[in-house]
Design an enzyme around this catalytic site. Structure first.
Site, short mmCIF file in Angstrom:
data_model
loop_
_atom_site.label_atom_id
_atom_site.label_comp_id
_atom_site.label_asym_id
_atom_site.label_seq_id
_atom_site.Cartn_x
_atom_site.Cartn_y
_atom_site.Cartn_z
CB THR A 131 -3.16 -5.08 -31.19
OG1 THR A 131 -3.84 -3.87 -31.50
CG2 THR A 131 -3.77 -6.19 -32.07
CG ASP A 132 -6.32 -1.20 -28.97
OD1 ASP A 132 -5.77 -1.42 -30.06
OD2 ASP A 132 -6.49 -0.03 -28.52
CD GLU A 133 -5.43 -1.87 -35.00
OE1 GLU A 133 -5.77 -2.45 -36.04
OE2 GLU A 133 -4.66 -0.89 -35.00
CE1 TYR A 156 -0.92 -6.05 -36.35
CE2 TYR A 156 -2.69 -4.56 -35.70
CZ TYR A 156 -1.50 -5.22 -35.40
OH TYR A 156 -0.92 -5.06 -34.17
CE LYS A 160 -0.58 -9.08 -32.64
NZ LYS A 160 0.84 -9.44 -32.33
#
Ligand code: NAD
Ligand code: DAU
Length: 348
Positions: A131-133, A156, A160
């Site tokens: 993810t870009d997060e 989260y 990741k």
């Protein structure tokens, strides 16, 4: 025949990836491994479940013994790893569940792949979908590139980021052939209605409040899920080993603007007075640690692999809204919890 393991294929993005691979590659045997958590729903892929190149395996990636045995039994040629706990709000309530699945689960897959493949890594590939997060939050300017330093803010995104680091470490240390992608917010059909777009569509249909976090001035970069599946296919087949690719929609929206647009389209579709759905907007307490802005620079995948989104946001949103309006039974089964009975009926 190539044997490909896809994890998390009963979830939102995973179901689109499984469908894409099963339909496009009849010479691949696709194994869909999924624990069927609250987010896993076999109704998402019932259109392909009777295909001869598709096998569903119910199992938990946190179970090390089971994962090792699965790899020994099938000797997969490739892995596309999507299984994860995916919802930021849930990670704030129960961070450990995210460490178990996203970190330990990924480790189990990495170990099993390494041990199974180490005699000859030739032709094998471990694809980690991220993810870009992991990059944290942008200010008003700039874009995330593949070299942006990791700076995760939620449990989260920290889980990741950790799994991304382990994938890279296995590449460097053991020579495991991997590719990794970091993608922006997806939207489309089969999206669990806890996430912004399907939740708000469902609430508008049912005249329920639309809980906008904080002042709504948070920005996300939205990508149609079927375009993500196409990008995943490209990276899996043509991406370079040990490379990362960012995937995004070049499509930034402030939450409140997106919500107002959704309200407008839904009023038209439901033949309600203009402004009816906007009256449902309710500003609520902000998400702790809420990232202000995500925006992806997807020029590397564009230049190197020729990928770009195939639909505009208007087209994608139209398809998405129509899908939820035409699939009321799916929404009802998910919101009532009865979708869990599908596994018992089909596989027990
Ligand atoms: P999702 O929550 O809809 O689906 C996750 C799937 O994984 C479910 O089918 C669930 O049953 C399965 N799963 C969860 N824990 C498991 C376990 N321990 N063992 C086996 N299966 C398990 O998630 P999603 O939104 O489809 O996201 C898929 C992947 O893409 C995730 O890795 C996520 O981090 C990443 N991603 C998502 C987005 C997005 O906008 N949704 C964007 C970028 C990246
Ligand atoms: O950027 C990629 C990520 O996008 C993925 O890695 C995650 O798995 C996925 O869940 C998604 O994370 P977000 O937190 O951005 O998605 P979510 O739909 O939960 O929220 C989108 C924005 O809307 C965010 O700024 C929070 C806000 N929001 C969300 C909900 C559910 C609200 O204002 N109200 C809500 O009820």
């Amino acid at each position: 025949m190539k044997k490909i393991l896809i994890t998390g294929g009963a979830g939102f993005i995973g179901s689109h990836v499984v469908r894409h691979f099963v339909n496009k590659y009849p010479d691949y045997q696709i194994f869909n491994l999924d624990a069927l958590t609250y987010a896993g729903n076999l109704e998402n892929i019932k259109d392909i479940e009777s295909k001869s190149n598709y096998t569903f395996v119910k199992g938990d990636i946190v179970d090390e013994v089971f994962i090792n045995e699965l790899f020994v039994t099938h000797n997969f040629d490739g892995v596309l790893h999507l299984a994860a706990e995916s919802h930021v709000d849930r990670s704030i309530e129960d961070p450990l569940a995210f460490v178990k699945t996203n970190v330990i689960g990924t480790m189990n897959l990495l170990n099993a792949a390494k041990n199974q493949w180490k005699a000859n890594f030739g032709g094998k590939r471990f694809y980690h979908i991220s993810t870009d997060e992991v990059y944290g939050s942008l200010g008003a300017e700039g874009l995330f590139t593949e070299t942006t330093p990791y700076d995760p803010n939620s449990p989260y995104s920290a889980s990741k980021a950790s799994s991304d680091h382990f994938v890279r470490a296995y590449g460097e240390t053991y020579g495991l052939p991997y590719v990794l992608t970091n993608c922006s917010n997806n939207y489309g059909s089969y999206h669990f209605p806890e996430k912004l777009i399907p939740l708000f569509i469902n609430n508008i249909i049912n005249n329920k409040p639309l809980p906008v976090y904080g002042d709504g001035n948070y920005t996300r970069d939205w990508l149609f899920v079927e375009d993500h599946a196409i990008a995943i296919d490209l990276v899996f087949h043509q991406g370079k080993n040990h490379e990362t690719y960012n995937i995004g929609g070049f499509n930034e929206w402030k939450n409140i603007d997106l919500v107002r647009l959704l309200c407008k389209i839904m009023d038209q579709k439901l033949e309600r007075e203009p402004g009816t759905s906007q009256n449902l907007i309710t500003y609520v307490k902000d998400r702790p640690g809420h990232d202000l802005r995500y925006a992806i620079d997807a020029s590397k995948i564009n230049k190197e692999l020729g990928w770009k989104p195939s639909v505009t946001f208007e087209q994608g949103l139209e398809k998405t809204i129509n899908w939820y309006l035409n699939n009321g039974e799916w929404l009802q089964n998910v919101t009532s919890g009865s979708y869990k009975e599908y596994y018992e009926k089909q596989y027990s």
